[in-house]
Design a protein around this motif. Structure first.
Motif, PDB file in Angstrom:
ATOM      1  N   UNK A 225       1.131  -1.545   0.065  1.00 52.44           N
ATOM      2  CA  UNK A 225      -0.222   0.477   0.115  1.00 52.44           C
ATOM      3  C   UNK A 225       0.819   1.252   0.292  1.00 52.44           C
ATOM      4  N   UNK A 226       2.190   0.958   0.473  1.00 48.45           N
ATOM      5  CA  UNK A 226       2.939   2.421   0.279  1.00 48.45           C
ATOM      6  C   UNK A 226       3.560   2.657  -0.889  1.00 48.45           C
ATOM      7  N   UNK A 227       3.486   1.543  -2.143  1.00 49.99           N
ATOM      8  CA  UNK A 227       3.764   1.851  -3.796  1.00 49.99           C
ATOM      9  C   UNK A 227       1.916   1.901  -4.064  1.00 49.99           C
ATOM     10  N   UNK A 228       1.517   1.563  -4.284  1.00 48.02           N
ATOM     11  CA  UNK A 228      -0.155   1.780  -4.594  1.00 48.02           C
ATOM     12  C   UNK A 228      -0.375   3.026  -4.245  1.00 48.02           C
ATOM     13  N   UNK A 343       5.448  11.641  -8.808  1.00 50.02           N
ATOM     14  CA  UNK A 343       4.135  11.198  -8.493  1.00 50.02           C
ATOM     15  C   UNK A 343       3.365  11.230  -6.842  1.00 50.02           C
ATOM     16  N   UNK A 344       4.302  11.912  -5.618  1.00 49.75           N
ATOM     17  CA  UNK A 344       4.370  12.671  -4.542  1.00 49.75           C
ATOM     18  C   UNK A 344       4.352  10.987  -3.495  1.00 49.75           C
ATOM     19  N   UNK A 345       5.153  10.406  -4.199  1.00 49.32           N
ATOM     20  CA  UNK A 345       5.597   8.703  -3.737  1.00 49.32           C
ATOM     21  C   UNK A 345       6.535   9.425  -2.351  1.00 49.32           C
ATOM     22  N   UNK A 346       7.468   9.608  -2.687  1.00 51.21           N
ATOM     23  CA  UNK A 346       8.965   9.565  -1.893  1.00 51.21           C
ATOM     24  C   UNK A 346       9.576   8.610  -1.420  1.00 51.21           C
ATOM     25  N   UNK A 347       8.831   7.379  -1.856  1.00 52.20           N
ATOM     26  CA  UNK A 347       9.585   5.854  -1.850  1.00 52.20           C
ATOM     27  C   UNK A 347      10.772   6.326  -2.918  1.00 52.20           C
TER      28      UNK A 347
END
Length: 558
Positions: A225-228, A343-347
């Motif tokens: 869910x961190x990525x999705x 994508x504003x993910x940040x990973x």
């Protein structure tokens, strides 16, 4: 081969967006899907025990429902993190309580889909906290963002005067989109070697005869869910550079697609919502061009390496490998870094603080414009905000009242759009200035000079864009940084949501204007090019002075 690796990932992403975008549309509009026999029963059960009705809401009611539900979750999460040592459930490593300022920062960070981490997950959180707070908030924040995005679409599409029901949107997004996808991706990660266990950390003897602690935990479920959800927060401090979160090149490629896929599919959903696929193609194309151009610049900068090393005869045939893993190299590190900031993910699968000045500047600029796919729903809303601005500017140039999607853009909408655009740079630049004049801010810099300014600028840019990545040389786990970054994350998330929902509410109440020969078309290539130019010009005019004092000056001194 390096370019081919990146191209294959991006092509697969683009192809998957079409069916998934159509599915998101059907879920949002409650049209029939092949999963209804299963999920109708689940959703109806949730509605029954919670008292959720199907009554539609105007933009103010939608906003109140959103903020109140988020506020309740925030209070509960704060208590859990402050009482970790007293909650003996799933705490085999005996993790203690979080400090007050760090708890504030952490809760706000995950609530706002930022996932900026001033703690190291393996030593800062119990397994219960990782699941009940961190993993749950990843679902909450992603579902909230996508729900707002769908409500915004309904408003500007103008097919109904109300924006939907927040609680129904929230539930359906989790049960029918995020949760099934997360379960499938978790199983894939477990098969690839990502841990999913409640066992305590293992202490082993290394081949050197020394003792080493091996951290474990329910990692795969958080990782999916961190990525999705374009969340980005890692179970471990090293995030997706940690071999337990990202063990193989295959998990790296799938993870990259995972955090792109729903952000891109949201744009496709917009085309179905409008009954105008060309409009979605224009927005998607503009975003894709900005992504590819940024990737090309970042990749070229990292492959060029540091000229200082070349001047003293050191070979950099593999490019700038500082802060990068050999198993990913420059291409997959540059791709991951570019898409995670788009994508504003940040990973992260490499340390952004170790990128070349130009490579780091690309990552920073991605977050400054904050329109290239972005987070769940929010990046799309920001791009539409710029699309309305483009229509307004073009209308002024030809002396026509601007129109967007057959709705007149008048003074009220333009004031709201201008305010939304101003808030983002205000939060970034004003708080960066505050940190540079405060001893508590300057003392966190690990690399003085131009790069030190970049560290501060990146931190607040990441916070305002709800991204969460960082130049990790910055010593940010202090009262000053936890508090100020938390404030920036909170305002960066909710102020823009409030304003853009107000814009959607205003447009939904207007009557559609018939298309005429003088209507400025927004579904052709000319508009896509104009939109890209406007985004770049606004971004350059706003942030170039600060960038010139940071990464650009650093590059010129190499």
């Amino acid at each position: 081969m390096e370019v081919l690796q990146m191209a294959i990932i991006l092509i697969i992403f683009g192809l998957l967006c079409i069916p998934i975008g159509k599915y998101i549309y059907k879920v949002s509009e409650q049209e029939k899907t092949f999963l209804d026999p299963v999920f109708n029963k689940l959703d109806n059960f949730i509605y029954k025990i919670t008292g959720i009705t199907s009554e539609e809401m105007n933009w103010k009611q939608y906003l109140i429902a959103l903020i109140s539900s988020n506020a309740v979750a925030t209070f509960i999460a704060y208590l859990i993190l402050r009482m970790q040592s007293f909650i003996h459930i799933l705490n085999p490593n005996n993790i203690g309580n979080m400090s007050q300022d760090l708890t504030f920062n952490t809760v706000i960070s995950f609530l706002t889909n930022t996932n900026l981490q001033d703690y190291s997950g393996e030593s800062g959180l119990s397994y219960f906290s990782q699941m009940a707070v961190i993993t749950f908030f990843m679902f909450l924040a992603a579902s909230t963002g996508l729900a707002v995005g769908l409500a915004f679409m309904r408003g500007i599409a103008g097919r109904r005067k109300k924006l939907g029901n927040f609680y129904q949107d929230y539930v359906r997004i989790i049960t029918r989109i995020l949760l099934p996808a997360a379960i499938v991706l978790s199983i894939f990660f477990i098969a690839q070697g990502v841990p999913q266990t409640f066992a305590a950390n293992k202490t082993v003897t290394t081949i050197e005869g020394k003792l080493q602690d091996i951290p474990l935990g329910p990692v795969a479920s958080l990782e999916s869910i961190k990525l999705l959800g374009t969340n980005g927060g890692g179970f471990f401090g090293a995030n997706s550079a940690h071999p337990f979160e990202n063990p193989t090149p295959l998990t790296d490629a799938v993870g990259n697609i995972a955090f792109l896929i729903f952000a891109g599919s949201t744009v496709v959903c917009f085309g179905y919502m409008l009954k105008n696929k060309k409009q979605a193609v224009v927005i998607f194309s503009a975003m894709s061009i900005l992504l590819v151009v940024g990737l090309a610049v970042c990749y070229k900068a990292e492959m060029a390496g540091n000229p200082v090393l070349s001047n003293i005869g050191l070979s950099q045939s593999m490019g700038n490998m500082e802060g990068k893993e050999v198993r990913f190299g420059v291409p997959l590190s540059a791709l991951f870094a570019t898409t995670t900031t788009d994508t504003s993910t940040g990973a992260v699968n490499s340390m952004h603080d170790s990128f070349t000045p130009i490579g780091g500047a690309v990552l920073m600029f991605n977050m400054m414009i904050n329109v290239v796919f972005g987070g769940k729903g929010v990046g799309f809303m920001n791009m539409i905000m710029y699309a309305i601005l483009t229509v307004f500017i073009c209308g002024l140039m030809v002396g026509r009242t601007p129109e967007f999607l057959s709705k007149k853009i008048e003074a009220k909408e333009m004031k709201l759009i201008a305010l939304a655009i101003i808030i983002h740079p205000f939060l970034i630049l004003m708080f960066s200035a505050l940190a540079l004049i405060m001893p508590q801010g300057v003392s966190a810099i690990s690399n003085p000079g131009f790069h030190g300014l970049s560290q501060i600028l990146y931190q607040y840019t990441s916070s305002a864009a709800n991204n969460g990545s960082g130049f990790e040389g910055l010593g940010d786990n202090t009262v000053f940084w936890n508090t100020t970054a938390g404030i920036v994350m909170l305002y960066g998330r909710y102020l823009s949501m409030i304003i853009l929902l107000a814009v959607a509410g205003s447009l939904s109440a207007k009557k559609a204007i018939p298309v005429s020969i003088g209507t400025f078309k927004t579904d052709n290539s000319m508009f896509a090019i104009t939109l890209i130019v406007i985004v770049i010009i606004i971004g350059a005019l706003t942030f170039l002075p600060a960038m010139a004092l940071g990464p650009i000056s650093e590059h010129l001194t190499l």
